[in-house]
Design an enzyme around this catalytic site. Structure first.
Site, PDB file in Angstrom:
ATOM      1  N   CYS A   1       0.887  -1.334   0.153  1.00 40.89           N
ATOM      2  CA  CYS A   1      -0.098  -0.166   0.193  1.00 40.89           C
ATOM      3  C   CYS A   1       0.570   1.215   0.247  1.00 40.89           C
ATOM      4  CB  CYS A   1      -0.708   0.153   1.080  1.00 40.89           C
ATOM      5  SG  CYS A   1      -2.251  -1.327   1.586  1.00 40.89           S
ATOM      6  N   ALA A   2       2.043   1.028  -0.956  1.00 37.55           N
ATOM      7  CA  ALA A   2       3.058   2.402  -1.039  1.00 37.55           C
ATOM      8  C   ALA A   2       3.417   2.502  -1.702  1.00 37.55           C
ATOM      9  CB  ALA A   2       4.183   1.983   0.352  1.00 37.55           C
TER      10      ALA A   2
END
Ligand SMILES: Cc1ncc(COP(=O)(O)O)c(C=O)c1O
Length: 398
Positions: free
Chosen positions: A355-356
């Site tokens: 999620c980055a």
């Protein structure tokens, strides 16, 4: 700290015959029976709503919710009235990005390696979004931060401990500089709160967000801390029953915080279980937990860092990476690494972009594998992980 004794509190080990090695703690931790029992007690003994009905069951719920809020407040060094229960860290961060009356034309300053939870809300906010670039070392560049901290920055919103690199920003200094500039500061504490002692008063941070499920608590409970003046100024993300003092056909008067931000029936069992998780962590001690994780990370790093087929995401120095070990193996996709770890050794790790996405895309890296340690993990588990990674390198690497 006796990890073996701690493990006897976690039913997962018993149900899996101790065979699973759980290294996906940065995503979610396991829960001890004390937390599960506290949640079950709610469902078995007083499964009612809090803060509304006045009968004896509801009164018990209200008291338990107050108790949980007080425990979390004393864990963090703040007042209970400054803590809002949310459904996760993401919601806590969104409440601020969407609800605070930021000046038009002003900016939010984040790092360039935020989790999407502290990235997406700002992309869709009305204020500008500026980034502090992180050098290849992976360590926060304070001079670069100061260069970006201009008068237009109304809020600095940053990840406290990074979920990919494991690095922690110098929060106290970041906050002092921001306050000198007249900017507010919010910290995304999703990866710091479970692993180090947090003292919100000492930090003097304006807002702080985290999730209970990364620190032995139930899924679906997050927390937002905010100072009084911020809670007063901010609009809630949702409005409805429980959050209001009165309404008429055209207007609404909200209750004071935290109720203003907690409309609708809450996740009572989850909040009560969160109180039990705080009790558990407090009993062990956050300093002990931090030291234990660092010991495991140092052991794994020392054994794998010189293998030429393995790249540890910078910084390589384990004392700078909390309980996070992120790595790649030449010629193998990170999802394949995770799948093989699971398949041959029952080791649960995370893979992909965590999620980055901006972090990985900007650096041209196609994701990574991540092992993340917690208080119940042992050196023996780490040894099996090291053997497994070395086997993968020998068998599949270029
Ligand atoms: C640094 C960081 N921030 C925010 C989040 C989002 O947490 P949640 O999914 O519990 O809202 C995570 C989750 O992994 C995280 O690691």
């Amino acid at each position: 700290m006796d990890a073996d004794k701690i493990r006897s509190d976690f039913p997962l080990y018993e149900s899996q015959n101790n065979d699973v090695i759980y290294f996906d703690n940065a995503c979610q931790t396991m829960r001890p029976k004390q937390v599960i029992d506290a949640m079950n007690e709610y469902y078995c003994k007083f499964p009612a709503c809090g803060g509304r009905s006045i009968h004896r069951l509801a009164t018990q719920v209200s008291m338990k919710i107050d108790e949980a809020r007080e425990k979390i407040a004393s864990f963090l060094g703040c007042e209970p009235s400054n803590l809002v229960f949310t459904k996760n860290c993401t919601e806590s961060l969104n409440i601020v990005a969407r609800g605070y009356p930021f000046k038009k034309g002003s900016s939010v300053l984040t790092t360039d390696m935020e989790h999407n939870s502290n990235h997406v809300p700002w992309i869709s906010s009305k204020i500008n979004h500026k980034f502090v670039k992180t050098p290849a070392s992976g360590i926060f560049d304070f001079d670069e931060y100061l260069k970006n901290l201009n008068r237009d920055v109304s809020i600095v919103s940053m990840v406290h401990t990074n979920n990919v690199t494991g690095t922690t920003i110098p929060a106290k200094e970041v906050i002092e500089a921001a306050h000198d500039n007249g900017s507010l500061v919010m910290l995304d504490g999703a990866q710091s709160t479970p692993h180090q002692k947090i003292d919100l008063k000492k930090l003097d941070v304006d807002m702080f967000a985290f999730s209970m499920h990364k620190m032995l608590g139930p899924s679906g409970v997050g927390v937002l801390y905010a100072k009084d003046e911020i809670l007063k100024k901010m609009d809630p993300l949702v409005g409805g029953g429980g959050g209001v003092g009165t309404t008429d056909y055209n207007s609404v008067t909200f209750l004071p915080s935290p109720e203003k931000f907690e409309s609708g029936l809450l996740n009572y069992s989850g909040i009560i279980g969160s109180g039990a998780a705080i009790d558990y962590l407090t009993k062990i001690g956050m300093e002990e937990i931090e030291e234990h994780e660092r010991g495991l990370n140092t052991f794994v790093t020392s054994r794998l860092k010189d293998n030429e087929s393995i790249q540890i995401l910078d910084p390589v120095e384990p004392s700078l990476r909390s309980g996070i070990f992120s790595f790649n193996i030449n010629g193998i996709d990170s999802h394949d690494i995770a799948m093989i770890c699971d398949e041959i050794s029952a080791i649960a790790i995370r893979s992909g972009m965590h999620c980055a996405h901006p972090f990985f895309v900007s650096r041209g890296i196609n994701g990574c594998a991540r092992a993340s340690f917690y208080l119940y993990n042992t050196k023996e588990e780490c040894a099996k992980f090291i053997d497994t990674v070395e086997y993968i390198v020998r068998t599949f690497s270029d």
